[in-house]
Design a protein around this motif. Sequence first.
Motif, PDB file in Angstrom:
ATOM      1  N   PHE A 199     -30.487 -46.107  63.489  1.00 12.90           N
ATOM      2  CA  PHE A 199     -29.877 -45.725  62.218  1.00 12.90           C
ATOM      3  C   PHE A 199     -28.517 -45.082  62.455  1.00 12.90           C
ATOM      4  O   PHE A 199     -28.396 -44.074  63.149  1.00 12.90           O
ATOM      5  CB  PHE A 199     -30.818 -44.803  61.443  1.00 12.90           C
ATOM      6  CG  PHE A 199     -31.972 -45.560  60.862  1.00 12.90           C
ATOM      7  CD1 PHE A 199     -31.896 -46.080  59.586  1.00 12.90           C
ATOM      8  CD2 PHE A 199     -33.110 -45.816  61.621  1.00 12.90           C
ATOM      9  CE1 PHE A 199     -32.943 -46.825  59.056  1.00 12.90           C
ATOM     10  CE2 PHE A 199     -34.162 -46.555  61.105  1.00 12.90           C
ATOM     11  CZ  PHE A 199     -34.082 -47.059  59.815  1.00 12.90           C
ATOM     12  N   ASN A 200     -27.505 -45.700  61.826  1.00 13.55           N
ATOM     13  CA  ASN A 200     -26.111 -45.300  62.003  1.00 13.55           C
ATOM     14  C   ASN A 200     -25.530 -44.739  60.711  1.00 13.55           C
ATOM     15  O   ASN A 200     -24.321 -44.557  60.595  1.00 13.55           O
ATOM     16  CB  ASN A 200     -25.287 -46.512  62.470  1.00 13.55           C
ATOM     17  CG  ASN A 200     -23.958 -46.123  63.068  1.00 13.55           C
ATOM     18  OD1 ASN A 200     -23.817 -45.054  63.650  1.00 13.55           O
ATOM     19  ND2 ASN A 200     -22.964 -46.984  62.938  1.00 13.55           N
ATOM     20  N   ASN A 201     -26.388 -44.494  59.731  1.00 14.90           N
ATOM     21  CA  ASN A 201     -25.912 -43.943  58.465  1.00 14.90           C
ATOM     22  C   ASN A 201     -25.686 -42.438  58.594  1.00 14.90           C
ATOM     23  O   ASN A 201     -26.315 -41.766  59.390  1.00 14.90           O
ATOM     24  CB  ASN A 201     -26.921 -44.232  57.353  1.00 14.90           C
ATOM     25  CG  ASN A 201     -28.304 -43.663  57.653  1.00 14.90           C
ATOM     26  OD1 ASN A 201     -28.864 -43.904  58.713  1.00 14.90           O
ATOM     27  ND2 ASN A 201     -28.861 -42.919  56.711  1.00 14.90           N
ATOM     28  N   CYS A 202     -24.761 -41.925  57.843  1.00 17.22           N
ATOM     29  CA  CYS A 202     -24.492 -40.496  57.839  1.00 17.22           C
ATOM     30  C   CYS A 202     -24.342 -40.070  56.375  1.00 17.22           C
ATOM     31  O   CYS A 202     -24.340 -40.920  55.488  1.00 17.22           O
ATOM     32  CB  CYS A 202     -23.229 -40.190  58.668  1.00 17.22           C
ATOM     33  SG  CYS A 202     -21.691 -40.786  57.959  1.00 17.22           S
ATOM     34  N   CYS A 203     -24.294 -38.841  56.045  1.00 19.31           N
ATOM     35  CA  CYS A 203     -23.924 -37.747  56.948  1.00 19.31           C
ATOM     36  C   CYS A 203     -25.044 -36.726  56.953  1.00 19.31           C
ATOM     37  O   CYS A 203     -26.102 -36.953  56.388  1.00 19.31           O
ATOM     38  CB  CYS A 203     -22.612 -37.140  56.514  1.00 19.31           C
ATOM     39  SG  CYS A 203     -21.231 -38.304  56.656  1.00 19.31           S
ATOM     40  N   GLY A 204     -24.812 -35.568  57.583  1.00 19.49           N
ATOM     41  CA  GLY A 204     -25.860 -34.587  57.720  1.00 19.49           C
ATOM     42  C   GLY A 204     -27.005 -35.155  58.543  1.00 19.49           C
ATOM     43  O   GLY A 204     -26.802 -35.781  59.577  1.00 19.49           O
ATOM     44  N   ASP A 205     -28.229 -34.992  58.046  1.00 19.75           N
ATOM     45  CA  ASP A 205     -29.392 -35.502  58.766  1.00 19.75           C
ATOM     46  C   ASP A 205     -29.917 -36.794  58.148  1.00 19.75           C
ATOM     47  O   ASP A 205     -31.099 -37.122  58.268  1.00 19.75           O
ATOM     48  CB  ASP A 205     -30.499 -34.448  58.798  1.00 19.75           C
ATOM     49  CG  ASP A 205     -31.003 -34.080  57.404  1.00 19.75           C
ATOM     50  OD1 ASP A 205     -30.369 -34.487  56.408  1.00 19.75           O
ATOM     51  OD2 ASP A 205     -32.024 -33.366  57.325  1.00 19.75           O
ATOM     52  N   ALA A 206     -29.037 -37.560  57.506  1.00 17.34           N
ATOM     53  CA  ALA A 206     -29.464 -38.794  56.841  1.00 17.34           C
ATOM     54  C   ALA A 206     -30.059 -39.790  57.823  1.00 17.34           C
ATOM     55  O   ALA A 206     -31.041 -40.482  57.496  1.00 17.34           O
ATOM     56  CB  ALA A 206     -28.285 -39.434  56.102  1.00 17.34           C
ATOM     57  N   ALA A 207     -29.507 -39.891  59.023  1.00 18.51           N
ATOM     58  CA  ALA A 207     -30.006 -40.875  59.990  1.00 18.51           C
ATOM     59  C   ALA A 207     -31.406 -40.519  60.494  1.00 18.51           C
ATOM     60  O   ALA A 207     -32.298 -41.372  60.472  1.00 18.51           O
ATOM     61  CB  ALA A 207     -29.022 -41.033  61.139  1.00 18.51           C
ATOM     62  N   PRO A 208     -31.655 -39.288  60.966  1.00 19.15           N
ATOM     63  CA  PRO A 208     -33.022 -39.002  61.406  1.00 19.15           C
ATOM     64  C   PRO A 208     -34.039 -39.049  60.275  1.00 19.15           C
ATOM     65  O   PRO A 208     -35.197 -39.426  60.502  1.00 19.15           O
ATOM     66  CB  PRO A 208     -32.919 -37.602  62.023  1.00 19.15           C
ATOM     67  CG  PRO A 208     -31.641 -37.027  61.545  1.00 19.15           C
ATOM     68  CD  PRO A 208     -30.728 -38.187  61.315  1.00 19.15           C
ATOM     69  N   ALA A 224     -21.782 -33.285  61.799  1.00 18.33           N
ATOM     70  CA  ALA A 224     -22.503 -33.126  60.536  1.00 18.33           C
ATOM     71  C   ALA A 224     -23.998 -32.968  60.771  1.00 18.33           C
ATOM     72  O   ALA A 224     -24.676 -32.232  60.040  1.00 18.33           O
ATOM     73  CB  ALA A 224     -22.233 -34.329  59.631  1.00 18.33           C
ATOM     74  N   LEU A 225     -24.526 -33.644  61.776  1.00 25.27           N
ATOM     75  CA  LEU A 225     -25.936 -33.467  62.107  1.00 25.27           C
ATOM     76  C   LEU A 225     -26.192 -32.064  62.641  1.00 25.27           C
ATOM     77  O   LEU A 225     -27.170 -31.414  62.276  1.00 25.27           O
ATOM     78  CB  LEU A 225     -26.360 -34.518  63.145  1.00 25.27           C
ATOM     79  CG  LEU A 225     -27.797 -34.403  63.673  1.00 25.27           C
ATOM     80  CD1 LEU A 225     -28.814 -34.556  62.543  1.00 25.27           C
ATOM     81  CD2 LEU A 225     -28.046 -35.451  64.757  1.00 25.27           C
ATOM     82  N   LEU A 226     -25.299 -31.580  63.496  1.00 18.76           N
ATOM     83  CA  LEU A 226     -25.460 -30.235  64.049  1.00 18.76           C
ATOM     84  C   LEU A 226     -25.426 -29.182  62.942  1.00 18.76           C
ATOM     85  O   LEU A 226     -26.136 -28.177  63.008  1.00 18.76           O
ATOM     86  CB  LEU A 226     -24.364 -29.951  65.071  1.00 18.76           C
ATOM     87  CG  LEU A 226     -24.279 -30.900  66.282  1.00 18.76           C
ATOM     88  CD1 LEU A 226     -23.200 -30.430  67.235  1.00 18.76           C
ATOM     89  CD2 LEU A 226     -25.614 -31.011  66.984  1.00 18.76           C
TER      90      LEU A 226
END
Length: 287
Positions: free
Chosen positions: A252-261, A15-17
């Motif tokens: 930060f271990n929350n998701c999804c997408g770019d929520a953590a960064p 999801a981050l990619l």
Amino acid sequence: MADILIGTCGWTDPALLASGWYPRGHRDAEKRLRHYATRFPVVEVDSPYYALPAARTTALWAERTPPGFRFDVKAFSLLTGHPTRPAALPADLRGHPRDEALRAEVWARYAEALTPLRDAGRLGTLLFQFPPSLAPGPEAEDFVRAARERARGWPFAAEFRDPAWWRTGRTAAFLQDIDASAVATDTVEGMTPAVVTTPRLAVVRFHGRSPLWGAGTKEERFRHTYMAAELTEWLPRVRDLSRHTEELHLLFNNCCGDAAPRAAQTMHDLLTTAFPHQQDRTSRVTT
């Protein structure tokens, strides 16, 4: 005062990619990690929880990151008491009884694979996340103590998923006795105590505040967008932790997408505003 390192739990989540966080042309393994290391000074690696890593892989991680970068590496599931699929074990160990001899052999291979990271000065800590089924008590303490004894000489951080560990009144002293860093957490259930149990390192893992924390898919359990107000609640605790340890990791271990960064960036901005005298100690990320 501690050096405060802020980062995310992983850098290869699909999801981050797909979110567009990585610039165009940074989709292969090497370029992704090199780019991540320009943004954050620490990352948690969760893949070794699912399968033992290869020494060549960890050597590449070290080569692709700058001096001072840290990898916090999750322990393999068998070492923490989680259910472990036979297919996750090396082929020659799959028929072995699930006993101490097997854990000792798995530990030896796990440690060998991580030696390049340690030798390169990139290893932050080993993260032993113990399952909800490990309720506090003498037998559980013996299990944790045995895991720590196998990892003698390695940095060791412990996260307990059963919140009862922090209601006993003895967990901090126990971790201090075995030279293990306590891992504090942030979830919808609240904040676990943030305490320093070793002079070297304290860790906070932000799992998100999803109402499906105790159920649902992995994405549902960790899906959350941190608001600045939620992270502001942590500032007094971060300040206190930073006064009693050499290094503090906020992951930060929350998701999804770019929520953590995005949450990691928000926390960085809050810290540099709230604690301007610590700006040189709070590892910067770029925008």
